[in-house]
Scaffold this active site. Structure first.
Site, PDB file in Angstrom:
ATOM      1  N   PRO A  89     -32.438   6.856  14.448  1.00  0.00           N
ATOM      2  CA  PRO A  89     -32.238   5.866  15.467  1.00  0.00           C
ATOM      3  C   PRO A  89     -31.954   6.320  16.870  1.00  0.00           C
ATOM      4  O   PRO A  89     -32.116   5.472  17.779  1.00  0.00           O
ATOM      5  CB  PRO A  89     -30.712   4.937  14.823  1.00  0.00           C
ATOM      6  N   GLU A 117     -25.813  12.968   6.989  1.00  0.00           N
ATOM      7  CA  GLU A 117     -25.394  12.386   8.485  1.00  0.00           C
ATOM      8  C   GLU A 117     -26.355  12.710   9.788  1.00  0.00           C
ATOM      9  O   GLU A 117     -26.290  11.849  10.676  1.00  0.00           O
ATOM     10  CB  GLU A 117     -23.736  12.802   8.945  1.00  0.00           C
ATOM     11  N   ARG A 155     -54.162   3.414   9.102  1.00  0.00           N
ATOM     12  CA  ARG A 155     -55.005   2.086   9.051  1.00  0.00           C
ATOM     13  C   ARG A 155     -55.769   2.135  10.560  1.00  0.00           C
ATOM     14  O   ARG A 155     -56.809   1.467  10.555  1.00  0.00           O
ATOM     15  CB  ARG A 155     -54.343   1.025   8.742  1.00  0.00           C
ATOM     16  N   ASP A 170     -55.639  -7.830  14.162  1.00  0.00           N
ATOM     17  CA  ASP A 170     -54.495  -8.073  13.816  1.00  0.00           C
ATOM     18  C   ASP A 170     -53.307  -8.431  14.721  1.00  0.00           C
ATOM     19  O   ASP A 170     -53.486  -8.109  16.042  1.00  0.00           O
ATOM     20  CB  ASP A 170     -53.868  -6.775  12.886  1.00  0.00           C
TER      21      ASP A 170
HETATM   22  C1  4GS Z   1     -34.056   6.284  11.132  1.00  0.00           C
HETATM   23  C2  4GS Z   1     -34.568   5.029  12.023  1.00  0.00           C
HETATM   24  C3  4GS Z   1     -32.744   6.180  10.453  1.00  0.00           C
HETATM   25  C4  4GS Z   1     -30.121   8.043  10.166  1.00  0.00           C
HETATM   26  C5  4GS Z   1     -31.712   9.070   8.289  1.00  0.00           C
HETATM   27  C6  4GS Z   1     -28.896   8.518   9.254  1.00  0.00           C
HETATM   28  C7  4GS Z   1     -30.587   9.143   7.601  1.00  0.00           C
HETATM   29  C8  4GS Z   1     -31.324   7.760   9.177  1.00  0.00           C
HETATM   30  N1  4GS Z   1     -35.314   6.966  11.128  1.00  0.00           N
HETATM   31  N2  4GS Z   1     -36.013   5.291  12.411  1.00  0.00           N
HETATM   32  N3  4GS Z   1     -29.191   9.776   8.476  1.00  0.00           N
HETATM   33  N4  4GS Z   1     -33.850   4.249  12.160  1.00  0.00           N
HETATM   34  N5  4GS Z   1     -32.624   7.693  10.185  1.00  0.00           N
HETATM   35  O1  4GS Z   1     -32.196   5.259  10.074  1.00  0.00           O
HETATM   36  O2  4GS Z   1     -36.304   6.581  12.015  1.00  0.00           O
END
Ligand code: 4GS
Length: 246
Positions: A89, A117, A155, A170
């Site tokens: 994230p 984590e 794709r 699309d």
């Molecule tokens: C994402 C996301 C994600 C983060 C994986 C906490 C486990 C997790 N990966 N875009 N640890 N949003 N990864 O949430 O790519």
């Protein structure tokens, strides 16, 4: 784009890619998919890949060494221009335009997916070229993010879709949302298919679809519309849509 690699503790999850459009592209060797499990690059007898976080707190952190060794090994069999992408994230949110460019310019990508984590920050500093995010939400692992990106990328590879037009038609390929689609029957309870679609007038159909795309983007995603420079015809079509709404 010809070679996609993934580093994952759960390689079996990627069996899901062996279906549909992506499955066919892999089977026909249009794209190669390679998987590596960091568990196979552990040195200890317990095959440990995670450890407690310095500073305390809940959960575990993926260790540097197994990931670094797996990346080094993986990159040896990937094309030289390969970029290593960590999914989290904290990454840049990737959209259709980014993916179009990547498929055009890159011959390969290596995705690193995290569990737990997170991963040791020094691994990101030393071995990751880019950090990408699927969206502003938390997954329990990066695997579904990797599969989503792989699906969206494959794709776009020329030859992956049966109909050469279907990718370009699309949503988002032109910066707009998709127009509505209809199939038989012609009437469902009191809802009829828009008559222009039955007219056989291809020019009128194209015009109607463009108007619907513009109108729906205006209604549902004004942020997307603001990023576009509309030509005179598009402005006129959007105005017609707005007037018809009232
Ligand atoms: C994402 C996301 C994600 C983060 C994986 C906490 C486990 C997790 N990966 N875009 N640890 N949003 N990864 O949430 O790519």
């Amino acid at each position: 784009m010809t070679h996609l690699g993934v580093i994952t503790l759960l390689p079996e999850m990627f069996d899901a890619l062996h279906y549909g459009i992506v499955g066919r592209a892999i089977k026909s060797s249009l794209v190669n998919l390679s998987l590596w499990n960091p568990r196979d690059w552990t040195t200890g007898v317990h095959h440990q890949v995670d450890d407690k976080p310095y500073g305390g707190g809940p959960g575990m952190v993926m260790m540097y060494q197994p990931l670094a060794d797996t990346i080094s090994h993986a990159r040896e069999s990937m094309p030289a221009d390969c970029r290593t992408i960590f999914l989290s994230p904290q990454g840049r949110r990737i959209n259709q335009m980014d993916l179009n460019k990547i498929v055009d310019e890159q011959s390969s990508l290596l995705f690193l997916t995290g569990r737990y984590e997170g991963i040791d920050e020094r691994l990101i500093e030393a071995h990751i070229d880019e950090e990408w995010s699927l969206g502003d939400f938390v997954l329990s692992g990066g695997e579904f993010a990797a599969m989503a990106f792989i699906d969206a990328i494959v794709r776009l590879v020329p030859g992956a879709l049966g109909d050469v037009n279907s990718a370009t038609q699309d949503s988002f390929m032109n910066g707009l949302l998709d127009f509505p689609h209809y199939t038989r029957p012609e009437k469902i309870e009191d809802k009829s298919v828009p008559s222009v679609l039955l007219s056989g007038n291809h020019q009128a159909i194209e015009r109607w679809r463009r108007k619907q795309s513009l109108g729906r983007t205006w209604l549902k995603r004004p942020d997307l519309l603001n990023q576009l420079e509309l030509n005179e015809l598009d402005k006129q079509l959007l105005n017609e849509f707005k007037n018809e709404k009232e």
